[in-house]
Design an enzyme around this catalytic site. Sequence first.
Site, PDB file in Angstrom:
ATOM      1  N   ARG A  78      30.481  41.259  29.451  1.00 21.61           N
ATOM      2  CA  ARG A  78      30.689  42.250  28.820  1.00 21.61           C
ATOM      3  C   ARG A  78      29.933  42.005  27.225  1.00 21.61           C
ATOM      4  O   ARG A  78      31.075  41.047  26.543  1.00 21.61           O
ATOM      5  CB  ARG A  78      32.321  42.421  28.907  1.00 21.61           C
ATOM      6  CG  ARG A  78      32.219  42.921  30.064  1.00 21.61           C
ATOM      7  CD  ARG A  78      33.128  44.178  30.422  1.00 21.61           C
ATOM      8  NE  ARG A  78      33.196  44.952  32.073  1.00 21.61           N
ATOM      9  CZ  ARG A  78      33.470  45.292  32.477  1.00 21.61           C
ATOM     10  NH1 ARG A  78      34.845  45.966  31.805  1.00 21.61           N
ATOM     11  NH2 ARG A  78      33.860  45.605  33.835  1.00 21.61           N
ATOM     12  N   GLU A 137      46.258  46.904  30.032  1.00 26.81           N
ATOM     13  CA  GLU A 137      45.382  47.995  31.251  1.00 26.81           C
ATOM     14  C   GLU A 137      45.271  46.336  31.993  1.00 26.81           C
ATOM     15  O   GLU A 137      44.551  45.347  31.570  1.00 26.81           O
ATOM     16  CB  GLU A 137      44.423  48.472  31.269  1.00 26.81           C
ATOM     17  CG  GLU A 137      43.662  48.882  32.285  1.00 26.81           C
ATOM     18  CD  GLU A 137      42.198  49.059  31.622  1.00 26.81           C
ATOM     19  OE1 GLU A 137      41.804  50.153  30.833  1.00 26.81           O
ATOM     20  OE2 GLU A 137      41.205  48.823  33.165  1.00 26.81           O
ATOM     21  N   ARG A 154      43.450  38.878  32.397  1.00 26.90           N
ATOM     22  CA  ARG A 154      44.687  39.854  31.693  1.00 26.90           C
ATOM     23  C   ARG A 154      46.186  39.455  32.940  1.00 26.90           C
ATOM     24  O   ARG A 154      46.686  39.776  31.982  1.00 26.90           O
ATOM     25  CB  ARG A 154      44.470  41.199  32.085  1.00 26.90           C
ATOM     26  CG  ARG A 154      43.159  41.955  31.358  1.00 26.90           C
ATOM     27  CD  ARG A 154      43.689  42.717  29.907  1.00 26.90           C
ATOM     28  NE  ARG A 154      42.586  42.898  28.552  1.00 26.90           N
ATOM     29  CZ  ARG A 154      41.860  44.365  29.153  1.00 26.90           C
ATOM     30  NH1 ARG A 154      41.886  45.262  30.090  1.00 26.90           N
ATOM     31  NH2 ARG A 154      40.801  44.294  28.277  1.00 26.90           N
ATOM     32  N   GLU A 167      30.954  42.680  24.760  1.00 25.59           N
ATOM     33  CA  GLU A 167      31.658  43.810  23.272  1.00 25.59           C
ATOM     34  C   GLU A 167      31.668  43.069  22.029  1.00 25.59           C
ATOM     35  O   GLU A 167      31.990  42.263  22.175  1.00 25.59           O
ATOM     36  CB  GLU A 167      33.336  43.718  24.579  1.00 25.59           C
ATOM     37  CG  GLU A 167      33.030  44.990  25.616  1.00 25.59           C
ATOM     38  CD  GLU A 167      34.457  45.130  26.474  1.00 25.59           C
ATOM     39  OE1 GLU A 167      35.042  43.520  26.026  1.00 25.59           O
ATOM     40  OE2 GLU A 167      34.541  45.801  27.355  1.00 25.59           O
ATOM     41  N   ARG A 196      43.367  40.156  23.973  1.00 27.19           N
ATOM     42  CA  ARG A 196      42.900  40.385  24.995  1.00 27.19           C
ATOM     43  C   ARG A 196      41.671  41.049  26.030  1.00 27.19           C
ATOM     44  O   ARG A 196      41.721  41.625  27.413  1.00 27.19           O
ATOM     45  CB  ARG A 196      43.596  42.153  25.958  1.00 27.19           C
ATOM     46  CG  ARG A 196      43.728  43.141  25.245  1.00 27.19           C
ATOM     47  CD  ARG A 196      44.996  44.247  25.285  1.00 27.19           C
ATOM     48  NE  ARG A 196      44.771  45.351  24.864  1.00 27.19           N
ATOM     49  CZ  ARG A 196      45.314  46.416  25.538  1.00 27.19           C
ATOM     50  NH1 ARG A 196      46.318  45.721  26.035  1.00 27.19           N
ATOM     51  NH2 ARG A 196      44.920  47.719  25.019  1.00 27.19           N
ATOM     52  N   HIS A 197      40.166  40.226  24.833  1.00 26.16           N
ATOM     53  CA  HIS A 197      39.106  40.499  25.477  1.00 26.16           C
ATOM     54  C   HIS A 197      38.322  39.343  25.553  1.00 26.16           C
ATOM     55  O   HIS A 197      38.969  38.277  24.521  1.00 26.16           O
ATOM     56  CB  HIS A 197      38.583  41.616  24.692  1.00 26.16           C
ATOM     57  CG  HIS A 197      38.679  43.527  24.855  1.00 26.16           C
ATOM     58  ND1 HIS A 197      39.738  43.282  23.896  1.00 26.16           N
ATOM     59  CD2 HIS A 197      38.430  43.528  25.217  1.00 26.16           C
ATOM     60  CE1 HIS A 197      39.563  45.454  24.592  1.00 26.16           C
ATOM     61  NE2 HIS A 197      38.843  45.165  25.313  1.00 26.16           N
ATOM     62  N   SER A 252      41.618  48.754  37.004  1.00 25.11           N
ATOM     63  CA  SER A 252      41.320  50.403  36.441  1.00 25.11           C
ATOM     64  C   SER A 252      40.985  50.804  38.041  1.00 25.11           C
ATOM     65  O   SER A 252      39.651  49.519  38.518  1.00 25.11           O
ATOM     66  CB  SER A 252      40.679  50.604  35.916  1.00 25.11           C
ATOM     67  OG  SER A 252      39.566  50.213  35.932  1.00 25.11           O
TER      68      SER A 252
HETATM   69  P1  AMO Z   1      37.326  48.159  33.951  1.00 25.46           P
HETATM   70  O1  AMO Z   1      35.898  48.156  33.128  1.00 25.46           O
HETATM   71  O2  AMO Z   1      38.566  48.766  33.795  1.00 25.46           O
HETATM   72  O3  AMO Z   1      36.539  48.533  35.140  1.00 25.46           O
HETATM   73  O4  AMO Z   1      37.142  46.701  34.658  1.00 25.46           O
HETATM   74  C1  AMO Z   1      38.221  46.377  35.621  1.00 25.46           C
HETATM   75  C2  AMO Z   1      39.310  45.430  34.602  1.00 25.46           C
HETATM   76  O5  AMO Z   1      38.714  44.025  34.572  1.00 25.46           O
HETATM   77  C3  AMO Z   1      39.513  43.791  33.117  1.00 25.46           C
HETATM   78  N1  AMO Z   1      38.328  43.573  32.221  1.00 25.46           N
HETATM   79  C4  AMO Z   1      38.004  42.235  31.300  1.00 25.46           C
HETATM   80  N2  AMO Z   1      39.530  41.932  31.460  1.00 25.46           N
HETATM   81  C5  AMO Z   1      39.337  40.617  30.164  1.00 25.46           C
HETATM   82  N3  AMO Z   1      38.184  40.723  28.883  1.00 25.46           N
HETATM   83  C6  AMO Z   1      37.357  42.061  29.042  1.00 25.46           C
HETATM   84  N4  AMO Z   1      36.706  42.147  28.407  1.00 25.46           N
HETATM   85  C7  AMO Z   1      37.416  43.361  30.471  1.00 25.46           C
HETATM   86  N5  AMO Z   1      36.804  44.162  30.866  1.00 25.46           N
HETATM   87  C8  AMO Z   1      37.507  44.236  32.101  1.00 25.46           C
HETATM   88  C9  AMO Z   1      40.514  44.338  33.217  1.00 25.46           C
HETATM   89  C10 AMO Z   1      40.286  45.878  33.708  1.00 25.46           C
HETATM   90  O6  AMO Z   1      41.267  46.266  34.123  1.00 25.46           O
HETATM   91  N6  AMO Z   1      33.932  48.842  37.995  1.00 25.46           N
HETATM   92  C11 AMO Z   1      35.338  48.782  37.700  1.00 25.46           C
HETATM   93  C12 AMO Z   1      36.426  48.781  38.488  1.00 25.46           C
HETATM   94  C13 AMO Z   1      36.302  49.547  39.831  1.00 25.46           C
HETATM   95  O7  AMO Z   1      36.435  50.736  39.028  1.00 25.46           O
HETATM   96  O8  AMO Z   1      36.564  49.191  40.428  1.00 25.46           O
HETATM   97  C14 AMO Z   1      35.504  48.172  36.314  1.00 25.46           C
HETATM   98  O9  AMO Z   1      34.417  47.155  36.236  1.00 25.46           O
HETATM   99  O10 AMO Z   1      42.043  43.910  32.970  1.00 25.46           O
END
Ligand code: AMO
Length: 433
Positions: free
Chosen positions: A213, A356, A407, A215, A221-222, A359
């Site tokens: 990602r 979170e 996470r 971001e 936490r990212h 999801s």
């Molecule tokens: P989402 O984008 O909420 O959902 O990602 C799911 C989970 O992945 C973790 N996560 C991360 N952890 C650390 N750094 C990040 N940048 C990061 N981004 C996400 C979190 C988050 O809750 N496709 C959907 C899931 C689904 O509906 O099946 C999805 O990717 O714990």
Amino acid sequence: MYRSHYSKEISKTEYNSTVTVSGWVEDIRNLGSIAFLILRDKKGTLQLTILKKKTPELFERLISLPRESVISVQGLCKENEKVRNGYEILPDSVDILSIAETPLPLGVVDKVEADFDTRLDNRIIDLRKPEVQAIFKIRSAVLAAAHEYLRSQHFLEVHTPKIIASSSEGGTDMFKLRYFEKEAFLAQSPQLYKQSLMATGLDRVYEIAWYFRAEEHNTRRHLNESTAVDIEMAFIQDEEDVMQILEHLVHAMWKRASECREELDILKKTVTIPTLPFIKVPYDDVVDKIQQQHSPIQWGVDLSTEDERLLGDIMKKDGIDFYFITKYPLESKPFYTMPDKEKYSRGFDLECKGVEVSSGSQRIHDVALLIERLKACGLDPKDFDAYLKAFRYGMPPHGGFGFGIERFLMELLDLNNIRECILFPRDRSRLTP
Ligand code: AMO
């Protein structure tokens, strides 16, 4: 032959016999006629006691070794109650396998904690610390529990492409790359592929793999490269079926962590297994609760970090660590989320202590509705041709979730930075080591 990994497991039956042990020189204390060398491997440390009179040449070789050099020693194992693990080794011979350079960029047993960047810059040395290794031993144990639980529920392990042609989540957080003459992206999640598989008859799949990602923000936490457990399951009634798998998965992983006694002791942590089922709080109630704390949250938007924290505090007061947020507004969820009544969706999040961790949702399985939602989200259905094809020739109702491993570990072990939970973190400013 080197006995490299079991120094701490020398048993009483080996006392008064010759043993071979190998590891890193953690510390040397030279008292003139006697020296103590602490040798370390992944199981712990042991003491070599070297008498100058008995083995003068060996004494000189060992006391002059720089810390963190690697040696293999043969010697008599002697019971000694004064030594921490109940025995010591009196070396007869040594093989010096690798001499460490000095000075060390990071101490392994220094009393003063180095700053986090120095630790990460020297991660291979940082990882020699028992408290850092403990995190990764727990990580490995909870992932084994995840595999076991999901397989017991008849999920098939799959691996989907990480180089993809279109966004998996919508939005702009994608790493672009050149793929011969074309443009491609690193997968933000296995979303499109795990859903496509639901059209094949492989009706329950899971994948433990990477998310990429782009971001821009650099938070505690990212990560820009993280790992997750993803599942997808077909023939569901609604999202409740998916949440049930998720809570049992979390329970199995948390329970396995509670069994890692040695590692938890090193980290000075206790883990209390949560009770099932997890409480479900509809999004509307969440907004009410947060507004009562005088936060300006608007109905319809995803929760901010601060709102999540506020909610975590409210739930904590009732002794609740885990809770689902259900019935999210459709506008706050990705295009593939199944709508529910007019403005709601069948999307949910699982929160742990205000963060979170997962999801998921029931998905749209009707191709016309999916195209409509893609357009409503500002995406071009043409970019999703291959994905849409999976919906045209028989697609059952289905749903799934993504569950972030780092996470989860961060919350499990109450660590204050997600980078502690991944070997070599990738963030906005870190691409090495
Ligand atoms: P989402 O984008 O909420 O959902 O990602 C799911 C989970 O992945 C973790 N996560 C991360 N952890 C650390 N750094 C990040 N940048 C990061 N981004 C996400 C979190 C988050 O809750 N496709 C959907 C899931 C689904 O509906 O099946 C999805 O990717 O714990």
